[in-house]
Design a protein around this motif. Sequence first.
Motif, PDB file in Angstrom:
ATOM      1  N   ASP A   1      -0.414 -14.792 -11.387  1.00 16.48           N
ATOM      2  CA  ASP A   1       0.482 -14.511 -10.260  1.00 16.48           C
ATOM      3  C   ASP A   1       1.355 -13.311 -10.613  1.00 16.48           C
ATOM      4  N   SER A   2       0.963 -12.150 -10.143  1.00 16.08           N
ATOM      5  CA  SER A   2       1.699 -10.942 -10.485  1.00 16.08           C
ATOM      6  C   SER A   2       2.961 -10.774  -9.642  1.00 16.08           C
ATOM      7  N   ILE A   3       2.989 -11.370  -8.451  1.00 14.66           N
ATOM      8  CA  ILE A   3       4.175 -11.306  -7.600  1.00 14.66           C
ATOM      9  C   ILE A   3       4.766 -12.709  -7.514  1.00 14.66           C
ATOM     10  N   ARG A   4       6.013 -12.837  -7.953  1.00 11.47           N
ATOM     11  CA  ARG A   4       6.690 -14.134  -7.916  1.00 11.47           C
ATOM     12  C   ARG A   4       7.439 -14.266  -6.592  1.00 11.47           C
ATOM     13  N   HIS A   5       7.306 -15.398  -5.949  1.00 10.56           N
ATOM     14  CA  HIS A   5       7.942 -15.636  -4.658  1.00 10.56           C
ATOM     15  C   HIS A   5       9.200 -16.474  -4.856  1.00 10.56           C
ATOM     16  N   ILE A   6      10.327 -15.979  -4.352  1.00 14.68           N
ATOM     17  CA  ILE A   6      11.593 -16.710  -4.386  1.00 14.68           C
ATOM     18  C   ILE A   6      11.961 -17.013  -2.945  1.00 14.68           C
ATOM     19  N   ASP A   7      12.059 -18.284  -2.602  1.00 12.64           N
ATOM     20  CA  ASP A   7      12.349 -18.654  -1.216  1.00 12.64           C
ATOM     21  C   ASP A   7      13.672 -19.399  -1.101  1.00 12.64           C
TER      22      ASP A   7
ATOM     23  N   ARG B   1       4.799 -17.944   1.779  1.00 16.18           N
ATOM     24  CA  ARG B   1       4.242 -18.593   0.581  1.00 16.18           C
ATOM     25  C   ARG B   1       2.725 -18.392   0.507  1.00 16.18           C
ATOM     26  N   ARG B   2       2.034 -18.654   1.594  1.00 16.21           N
ATOM     27  CA  ARG B   2       0.579 -18.529   1.621  1.00 16.21           C
ATOM     28  C   ARG B   2       0.136 -17.069   1.504  1.00 16.21           C
ATOM     29  N   VAL B   3       0.860 -16.173   2.190  1.00 16.01           N
ATOM     30  CA  VAL B   3       0.496 -14.754   2.167  1.00 16.01           C
ATOM     31  C   VAL B   3       0.664 -14.166   0.771  1.00 16.01           C
ATOM     32  N   ILE B   4       1.758 -14.483   0.105  1.00 15.93           N
ATOM     33  CA  ILE B   4       1.978 -13.955  -1.248  1.00 15.93           C
ATOM     34  C   ILE B   4       0.943 -14.530  -2.213  1.00 15.93           C
ATOM     35  N   ARG B   5       0.564 -15.793  -2.030  1.00 17.39           N
ATOM     36  CA  ARG B   5      -0.484 -16.380  -2.859  1.00 17.39           C
ATOM     37  C   ARG B   5      -1.812 -15.648  -2.656  1.00 17.39           C
ATOM     38  N   GLU B   6      -2.140 -15.308  -1.408  1.00 10.38           N
ATOM     39  CA  GLU B   6      -3.371 -14.568  -1.125  1.00 10.38           C
ATOM     40  C   GLU B   6      -3.338 -13.158  -1.708  1.00 10.38           C
ATOM     41  N   ILE B   7      -2.195 -12.497  -1.630  1.00  7.75           N
ATOM     42  CA  ILE B   7      -2.071 -11.153  -2.210  1.00  7.75           C
ATOM     43  C   ILE B   7      -2.236 -11.210  -3.720  1.00  7.75           C
TER      44      ILE B   7
ATOM     45  N   GLU C   1       0.833  -1.206   0.000  1.00 11.23           N
ATOM     46  CA  GLU C   1       0.000   0.000   0.000  1.00 11.23           C
ATOM     47  C   GLU C   1       0.866   1.254   0.000  1.00 11.23           C
ATOM     48  N   ARG C   2       2.016   1.174   0.661  1.00 11.75           N
ATOM     49  CA  ARG C   2       2.899   2.338   0.729  1.00 11.75           C
ATOM     50  C   ARG C   2       3.477   2.698  -0.637  1.00 11.75           C
ATOM     51  N   VAL C   3       3.792   1.708  -1.454  1.00  5.09           N
ATOM     52  CA  VAL C   3       4.367   1.989  -2.775  1.00  5.09           C
ATOM     53  C   VAL C   3       3.308   2.148  -3.847  1.00  5.09           C
ATOM     54  N   ARG C   4       2.071   1.853  -3.531  1.00  4.83           N
ATOM     55  CA  ARG C   4       0.886   2.018  -4.375  1.00  4.83           C
ATOM     56  C   ARG C   4       1.019   1.376  -5.744  1.00  4.83           C
ATOM     57  N   LEU C   5       1.312   2.137  -6.775  1.00  3.81           N
ATOM     58  CA  LEU C   5       1.299   1.612  -8.144  1.00  3.81           C
ATOM     59  C   LEU C   5       2.528   0.790  -8.488  1.00  3.81           C
ATOM     60  N   HIS C   6       3.556   0.840  -7.681  1.00  5.17           N
ATOM     61  CA  HIS C   6       4.806   0.149  -7.990  1.00  5.17           C
ATOM     62  C   HIS C   6       4.947  -1.112  -7.150  1.00  5.17           C
ATOM     63  N   ARG C   7       3.979  -1.995  -7.298  1.00  5.96           N
ATOM     64  CA  ARG C   7       4.007  -3.261  -6.567  1.00  5.96           C
ATOM     65  C   ARG C   7       5.226  -4.068  -6.986  1.00  5.96           C
ATOM     66  N   PRO C   8       5.716  -4.900  -6.082  1.00  5.08           N
ATOM     67  CA  PRO C   8       6.894  -5.707  -6.430  1.00  5.08           C
ATOM     68  C   PRO C   8       6.556  -6.779  -7.465  1.00  5.08           C
ATOM     69  N   VAL C   9       7.563  -7.136  -8.258  1.00  7.46           N
ATOM     70  CA  VAL C   9       7.419  -8.227  -9.214  1.00  7.46           C
ATOM     71  C   VAL C   9       7.893  -9.520  -8.560  1.00  7.46           C
ATOM     72  N   THR C  10       8.985  -9.433  -7.791  1.00  5.84           N
ATOM     73  CA  THR C  10       9.469 -10.592  -7.051  1.00  5.84           C
ATOM     74  C   THR C  10       9.672 -10.208  -5.590  1.00  5.84           C
ATOM     75  N   ILE C  11       9.411 -11.154  -4.714  1.00  4.96           N
ATOM     76  CA  ILE C  11       9.696 -10.999  -3.294  1.00  4.96           C
ATOM     77  C   ILE C  11      10.563 -12.178  -2.889  1.00  4.96           C
ATOM     78  N   CYS C  12      11.771 -11.877  -2.450  1.00  2.67           N
ATOM     79  CA  CYS C  12      12.718 -12.903  -2.027  1.00  2.67           C
ATOM     80  C   CYS C  12      12.666 -13.016  -0.511  1.00  2.67           C
ATOM     81  N   THR C  13      12.441 -14.212  -0.008  1.00  2.00           N
ATOM     82  CA  THR C  13      12.329 -14.439   1.436  1.00  2.00           C
ATOM     83  C   THR C  13      13.187 -15.629   1.827  1.00  2.00           C
TER      84      THR C  13
END
Length: 179
Positions: A91-97, A76-82, A57-69
Amino acid sequence: MRRASLDWHVDESYIRVGGTWRYLWRAVDANGQMVDFRLTARRDARAAKAFLNKAIERVRLHRPVTICTDKAQAYRRVIREINHRYDPLFDSIRHIDRKWRNNLIESNHAALKRLLGYRQSFRSRRTAEATLSGIETIRTIKRGHIHHKNPAYAAKSRSLPSCSKPPRDIPLRPTSASS
């Protein structure tokens, strides 16, 4: 501030606030620029979801493409829900774990803990959030993540002046107007 890059590194650490351990959730982009942070009492999926929703919400229009955790299962579940909330079919946000890919934020945690000292303790949540916000602001300025339209001002903000020497453009003695 500059716009955050679209590749984020997210992790949690812990600090002592008011005599109890609290989790410090932090997100930095690929350039090391702080995206957001949050203090919570728990390290679970609900806290991860609240933090990631706040950061996005803070970055608004510039959502992340990848989130590395790291390999925490809550992400995993939270990014899937988002992803499902924004676009159920894509899947607009790719999760790298991968744990080793998250070294950027792990080293960022180490630098923060060095600044906090060996106690890593605050008396209240309010002082912890204010201090952490100030530390992140100073680190942002030092790293040059501030974007100004005037290039001369941006060059001055990259290097913070030391207290030992006065700036050159300010005279040491007042000049007399009747000379």
